[in-house]
Write a protein that holds these residues in place. Sequence first.
Motif, mmCIF file in Angstrom:
data_model
loop_
_atom_site.group_PDB
_atom_site.id
_atom_site.type_symbol
_atom_site.label_atom_id
_atom_site.label_comp_id
_atom_site.label_asym_id
_atom_site.label_seq_id
_atom_site.Cartn_x
_atom_site.Cartn_y
_atom_site.Cartn_z
ATOM 1 N N ILE A 1 2.210 2.306 -3.457
ATOM 2 C CA ILE A 1 1.252 2.764 -4.396
ATOM 3 C C ILE A 1 0.532 4.139 -3.938
ATOM 4 C CG2 ILE A 1 0.616 0.444 -5.387
ATOM 5 C CD1 ILE A 1 -2.121 0.489 -3.687
ATOM 6 N N GLY A 2 1.155 4.539 -2.879
ATOM 7 C CA GLY A 2 0.681 6.152 -2.313
ATOM 8 C C GLY A 2 -0.386 6.070 -1.146
ATOM 9 N N LEU A 3 -0.734 4.768 -0.771
ATOM 10 C CA LEU A 3 -1.849 4.927 0.218
ATOM 11 C C LEU A 3 -0.825 4.726 1.410
ATOM 12 C CD1 LEU A 3 -4.265 2.208 -1.408
ATOM 13 C CD2 LEU A 3 -4.508 4.836 -1.418
ATOM 14 N N LYS A 4 -0.191 5.763 1.936
ATOM 15 C CA LYS A 4 0.598 6.003 3.114
ATOM 16 C C LYS A 4 -0.260 6.029 4.192
ATOM 17 C CE LYS A 4 4.354 7.491 0.228
ATOM 18 N NZ LYS A 4 5.701 8.500 0.209
ATOM 19 N N TRP A 5 -1.084 6.638 4.471
ATOM 20 C CA TRP A 5 -2.191 6.614 5.692
ATOM 21 C C TRP A 5 -2.413 5.268 6.108
ATOM 22 C CZ3 TRP A 5 -7.005 5.847 7.190
ATOM 23 C CH2 TRP A 5 -7.298 6.352 8.689
ATOM 24 N N ILE A 6 -3.077 4.525 5.238
ATOM 25 C CA ILE A 6 -3.487 3.377 5.493
ATOM 26 C C ILE A 6 -2.431 2.335 5.779
ATOM 27 C CG2 ILE A 6 -4.802 1.376 4.382
ATOM 28 C CD1 ILE A 6 -6.352 3.286 2.677
ATOM 29 N N ALA A 7 -1.421 2.639 4.993
ATOM 30 C CA ALA A 7 -0.311 1.682 5.481
ATOM 31 C C ALA A 7 0.169 1.832 6.941
ATOM 32 C CB ALA A 7 0.778 2.019 4.347
ATOM 33 N N LEU B 1 1.081 -1.413 0.146
ATOM 34 C CA LEU B 1 0.109 0.096 -0.092
ATOM 35 C C LEU B 1 0.817 1.372 0.020
ATOM 36 C CD1 LEU B 1 -2.753 -1.207 2.737
ATOM 37 C CD2 LEU B 1 -2.860 -1.096 0.237
ATOM 38 N N TRP B 2 1.849 1.085 0.985
ATOM 39 C CA TRP B 2 3.055 2.367 0.722
ATOM 40 C C TRP B 2 3.415 2.565 -0.568
ATOM 41 C CZ3 TRP B 2 4.453 5.349 4.638
ATOM 42 C CH2 TRP B 2 5.532 6.266 4.739
#
Length: 274
Positions: free
Chosen positions: A53-59, A50-51
């Motif tokens: 692909i840019g979904l850093k907060w969820i990661a 996830l990190w």
Amino acid sequence: METGEHKVSRWKEDIQSVFDRDPAARNTFEIITTYPGVHAIVFHRLAHALWGIGLKWIARVISNIARLFTGIEIHPGAVIGRRFFIDHGMGVVIGETAIIGDDCTLYHGVTLGGTSWEKGKRHPTLENNVVVGAGAKVLGPIVVGEGVRIGSNSVVVKDVPAGSTVVGVPGKLITARKPEQEGHREKIAKKIGFDAYGATKDAADPVAHAINCMLDHIHVMDKKMESMCEAMKRLGVDEEETNLPALDSCEIVSTAEELQKLDEEVPEKEKTTE
């Protein structure tokens, strides 16, 4: 992106790595359900994807959930290779820019941390087959070479060459033994009944070091004596033949009863002193 087949293959490798490195592991179900190190790796693989692909907060959320359940904190930005194993795991911290190669092992309380607040690479790089002992701290953007062993509670802040062992605070390299040195030490130690490497291999044990120095000294003395005897013979010096008992035929006396029996066998005239 990894395919489903590759993910399954990695999952099997992670399970097998536990069997390979933990003799307490009994079956796959036990590993899947009771090993926090395995759980942390599963969470991290998801968070890292996830990190990426840019979904850093969820990661970061997934990373924090993993820490809550396992006691292991791995930043989703960390890059971790294949067959990575965290034994016990509680208190392990792996920073954002840490890079870990294949077949590495970390024990509980290990920190792969940074020493600077600057952006960029600030955490360690561990190459393949590195083992970091419990409580050790590896700090800064350093490189720990392939096959390195880091002792428990050591603090490492400098690059470590491949194949080395590091112990202490700050971490100090233990000099690798030369093959020829190792060979003659083991031969002499075996003859005189001392196991120089039984419990102290690759450890900074002062007693073992002192005895190893004695073995080296004995080896050098033997060589010199042989050379001297050969030189005397060439000069025509008659040397009285002395039959020295072979070390490998000597019995090691280890109990009080054996000592007493040996003492009784010595003739009385040899016991008397002037």
